[in-house]
Design a protein around this motif. Structure first.
Motif, PDB file in Angstrom:
ATOM      1  N   CYS A  15     -33.413 -14.906  14.414  1.00 29.12           N
ATOM      2  CA  CYS A  15     -32.294 -15.560  15.085  1.00 29.12           C
ATOM      3  C   CYS A  15     -32.319 -15.206  16.565  1.00 29.12           C
ATOM      4  CB  CYS A  15     -30.980 -15.106  14.439  1.00 29.12           C
ATOM      5  SG  CYS A  15     -29.514 -15.764  15.237  1.00 29.12           S
ATOM      6  N   TYR A  16     -32.306 -16.219  17.420  1.00 32.22           N
ATOM      7  CA  TYR A  16     -32.400 -16.030  18.860  1.00 32.22           C
ATOM      8  C   TYR A  16     -31.220 -16.706  19.561  1.00 32.22           C
ATOM      9  CZ  TYR A  16     -37.196 -14.546  17.909  1.00 32.22           C
ATOM     10  OH  TYR A  16     -38.297 -13.884  17.433  1.00 32.22           O
ATOM     11  N   HIS A  17     -31.061 -16.362  20.834  1.00 32.80           N
ATOM     12  CA  HIS A  17     -30.049 -16.976  21.681  1.00 32.80           C
ATOM     13  C   HIS A  17     -30.738 -17.496  22.936  1.00 32.80           C
ATOM     14  CE1 HIS A  17     -27.215 -16.535  25.193  1.00 32.80           C
ATOM     15  NE2 HIS A  17     -26.535 -17.363  24.434  1.00 32.80           N
ATOM     16  N   TYR A  18     -30.406 -18.724  23.316  1.00 32.10           N
ATOM     17  CA  TYR A  18     -30.984 -19.333  24.519  1.00 32.10           C
ATOM     18  C   TYR A  18     -30.174 -18.934  25.737  1.00 32.10           C
ATOM     19  CZ  TYR A  18     -32.040 -23.105  27.865  1.00 32.10           C
ATOM     20  OH  TYR A  18     -32.364 -23.828  28.991  1.00 32.10           O
ATOM     21  N   HIS A  19     -30.788 -18.184  26.643  1.00 29.27           N
ATOM     22  CA  HIS A  19     -30.136 -17.789  27.892  1.00 29.27           C
ATOM     23  C   HIS A  19     -30.558 -18.779  28.963  1.00 29.27           C
ATOM     24  CE1 HIS A  19     -28.784 -15.543  31.340  1.00 29.27           C
ATOM     25  NE2 HIS A  19     -28.258 -14.617  30.555  1.00 29.27           N
ATOM     26  N   VAL A  20     -29.638 -19.651  29.349  1.00 25.04           N
ATOM     27  CA  VAL A  20     -29.960 -20.758  30.251  1.00 25.04           C
ATOM     28  C   VAL A  20     -30.429 -20.260  31.610  1.00 25.04           C
ATOM     29  CG1 VAL A  20     -29.022 -22.773  31.443  1.00 25.04           C
ATOM     30  CG2 VAL A  20     -28.349 -22.302  29.073  1.00 25.04           C
ATOM     31  N   LYS A  21     -29.708 -19.343  32.205  1.00 28.29           N
ATOM     32  CA  LYS A  21     -30.012 -18.899  33.560  1.00 28.29           C
ATOM     33  C   LYS A  21     -31.379 -18.220  33.651  1.00 28.29           C
ATOM     34  CE  LYS A  21     -28.148 -16.116  37.375  1.00 28.29           C
ATOM     35  NZ  LYS A  21     -29.284 -15.189  37.526  1.00 28.29           N
ATOM     36  N   ASP A  22     -31.687 -17.366  32.682  1.00 25.05           N
ATOM     37  CA  ASP A  22     -32.926 -16.593  32.729  1.00 25.05           C
ATOM     38  C   ASP A  22     -34.109 -17.311  32.088  1.00 25.05           C
ATOM     39  OD1 ASP A  22     -31.453 -14.690  34.006  1.00 25.05           O
ATOM     40  OD2 ASP A  22     -31.300 -13.323  32.292  1.00 25.05           O
ATOM     41  N   LYS A  23     -33.885 -18.478  31.487  1.00 21.54           N
ATOM     42  CA  LYS A  23     -34.940 -19.282  30.872  1.00 21.54           C
ATOM     43  C   LYS A  23     -35.717 -18.486  29.827  1.00 21.54           C
ATOM     44  CE  LYS A  23     -35.548 -22.284  34.909  1.00 21.54           C
ATOM     45  NZ  LYS A  23     -36.510 -22.837  35.892  1.00 21.54           N
ATOM     46  N   VAL A  24     -34.974 -17.858  28.926  1.00 23.05           N
ATOM     47  CA  VAL A  24     -35.589 -17.080  27.849  1.00 23.05           C
ATOM     48  C   VAL A  24     -34.811 -17.339  26.559  1.00 23.05           C
ATOM     49  CG1 VAL A  24     -36.356 -15.230  29.413  1.00 23.05           C
ATOM     50  CG2 VAL A  24     -34.138 -15.028  28.236  1.00 23.05           C
ATOM     51  N   ILE A  25     -35.441 -16.997  25.435  1.00 18.99           N
ATOM     52  CA  ILE A  25     -34.685 -16.816  24.203  1.00 18.99           C
ATOM     53  C   ILE A  25     -34.710 -15.323  23.906  1.00 18.99           C
ATOM     54  CG2 ILE A  25     -34.969 -19.116  23.235  1.00 18.99           C
ATOM     55  CD1 ILE A  25     -37.255 -18.024  21.512  1.00 18.99           C
ATOM     56  N   GLU A  26     -33.575 -14.806  23.486  1.00 23.02           N
ATOM     57  CA  GLU A  26     -33.452 -13.376  23.235  1.00 23.02           C
ATOM     58  C   GLU A  26     -33.073 -13.140  21.776  1.00 23.02           C
ATOM     59  OE1 GLU A  26     -30.741 -12.238  26.293  1.00 23.02           O
ATOM     60  OE2 GLU A  26     -29.162 -13.611  25.641  1.00 23.02           O
ATOM     61  N   LYS A  27     -33.669 -12.114  21.193  1.00 22.81           N
ATOM     62  CA  LYS A  27     -33.455 -11.811  19.780  1.00 22.81           C
ATOM     63  C   LYS A  27     -32.030 -11.313  19.577  1.00 22.81           C
ATOM     64  CE  LYS A  27     -35.516 -11.467  15.680  1.00 22.81           C
ATOM     65  NZ  LYS A  27     -36.481 -10.385  15.413  1.00 22.81           N
ATOM     66  N   VAL A  28     -31.308 -11.955  18.674  1.00 23.84           N
ATOM     67  CA  VAL A  28     -29.899 -11.629  18.457  1.00 23.84           C
ATOM     68  C   VAL A  28     -29.740 -10.404  17.574  1.00 23.84           C
ATOM     69  CG1 VAL A  28     -27.772 -12.445  17.364  1.00 23.84           C
ATOM     70  CG2 VAL A  28     -29.085 -13.978  18.829  1.00 23.84           C
ATOM     71  N   ASN A  29     -30.491 -10.353  16.476  1.00 20.94           N
ATOM     72  CA  ASN A  29     -30.381  -9.225  15.558  1.00 20.94           C
ATOM     73  C   ASN A  29     -31.673  -9.094  14.764  1.00 20.94           C
ATOM     74  OD1 ASN A  29     -30.180 -11.063  13.259  1.00 20.94           O
ATOM     75  ND2 ASN A  29     -28.065 -11.435  13.917  1.00 20.94           N
ATOM     76  N   GLN A  30     -31.713  -8.122  13.886  1.00 23.65           N
ATOM     77  CA  GLN A  30     -32.917  -7.857  13.106  1.00 23.65           C
ATOM     78  C   GLN A  30     -32.814  -8.382  11.675  1.00 23.65           C
ATOM     79  OE1 GLN A  30     -35.622  -6.668  14.634  1.00 23.65           O
ATOM     80  NE2 GLN A  30     -34.376  -6.659  16.499  1.00 23.65           N
ATOM     81  N   LYS A  31     -31.862  -9.255  11.423  1.00 22.86           N
ATOM     82  CA  LYS A  31     -31.691  -9.788  10.082  1.00 22.86           C
ATOM     83  C   LYS A  31     -32.871 -10.687   9.701  1.00 22.86           C
ATOM     84  CE  LYS A  31     -26.633  -9.785  10.278  1.00 22.86           C
ATOM     85  NZ  LYS A  31     -25.401 -10.621  10.237  1.00 22.86           N
TER      86      LYS A  31
END
Length: 261
Positions: A149-165
């Motif tokens: 599960c990831y989150h799209y960070h618009v400003k930084d142009k990345v996807i970041e891992k939300v959790n380890q599930k």
């Protein structure tokens, strides 16, 4: 004397609709609220950073592919909602194109009342450019990145891992979608206060309108790069909230899209 009229009942969803109407009685209040917001430098400054982030999360940079050779008319004509996925993976560049072009930053403007305040605009319209929508890619089969599960960070142009599930819970979240065969499911949430701070209850409507604007961008982009996509109306909000670990009072789950080959 008994009345011949049946008691009228109103559903909770209809109450949302009725409470967000502009009427003769409340239009002056709404106009006053908008005017006060528009003169509040601190509020405008806060609204210029509508980006949720996960500090310390593993990040994967996004880089879009060019699709300028696709004619819009052609893409519009061939767009179809489809869940007939093959189960094959899609590339990180394809996911990047969908996110960066579908809901990414397009330009920067400056507020004429407060020239020092920068405001970033995006590729989808938003009431007051307040951008309440957050996008969470549930990556099931994306080349080069782990399932998760990831989150799209618009400003930084990345996807970041939300959790380890693990992704084993995904099949409990959606109805009628072959999640084992699609490559990713994009979950849209709305941080309502970003819009409510200016528009009050009227902002309730904007949340869903804006999710639709973004979704249409993404659906067309998916068609343009040869992917299948389908909007998802059947999802279990509470299960998604638990999986994303979000505050359901502040951030609502309102839409989702399935994408794959």
């Amino acid at each position: 004397m008994a009345s011949s009229h049946a008691i009228e009942t109103i559903s909770p969803s209809e109450l949302h609709y009725l409470n967000s109407k502009i009427t003769v009685a409340n239009r002056m209040y709404l106009a006053q609220n908008i005017a006060e917001f528009s003169q509040n430098r601190e509020a405008i400054q806060d609204s210029c950073y509508p980006y949720k982030t996960y500090p310390g999360a593993t990040r994967y940079p996004l880089k879009s592919q060019y699709i300028w050779w696709k004619r819009l008319q052609s893409v519009l004509q061939k767009r179809r909602s489809s869940t007939n996925f093959t189960g094959k993976p899609i590339s990180l560049k394809s996911l990047s194109t969908i996110l960066l072009q579908g809901y990414g930053k397009t330009t920067t403007i400056y507020d004429e009342r407060f020239p020092e305040v920068e405001h970033s605009l995006r590729s989808a319209p938003s009431g007051g450019a307040l951008y309440p929508i957050e996008v969470y890619p549930l990556c099931l089969n994306i080349k080069s990145i782990p399932r998760g599960c990831y989150h799209y960070h618009v400003k930084d142009k990345v996807i970041e891992k939300v959790n380890q599930k693990t992704m084993n819970e995904v099949d409990q979240m959606f109805v009628g979608i072959p999640q084992q065969e699609c490559a990713t499911i994009l979950v849209f949430t709305a941080i309502k206060e970003r819009t409510y701070v200016k528009y009050g209850e009227r902002g309730y409507r904007f949340l869903f309108l804006e999710a639709g604007h973004i979704a249409q961008n993404i659906l067309l982009l998916a068609s343009a790069i040869g992917l299948k996509a389908c909007p998802i109306g059947g999802f279990v909000e509470d299960n998604i909230v638990d999986f994303l670990d979000i505050d359901h009072k502040r951030e609502w789950v309102i839409y989702a899209l399935a994408i794959g080959k």
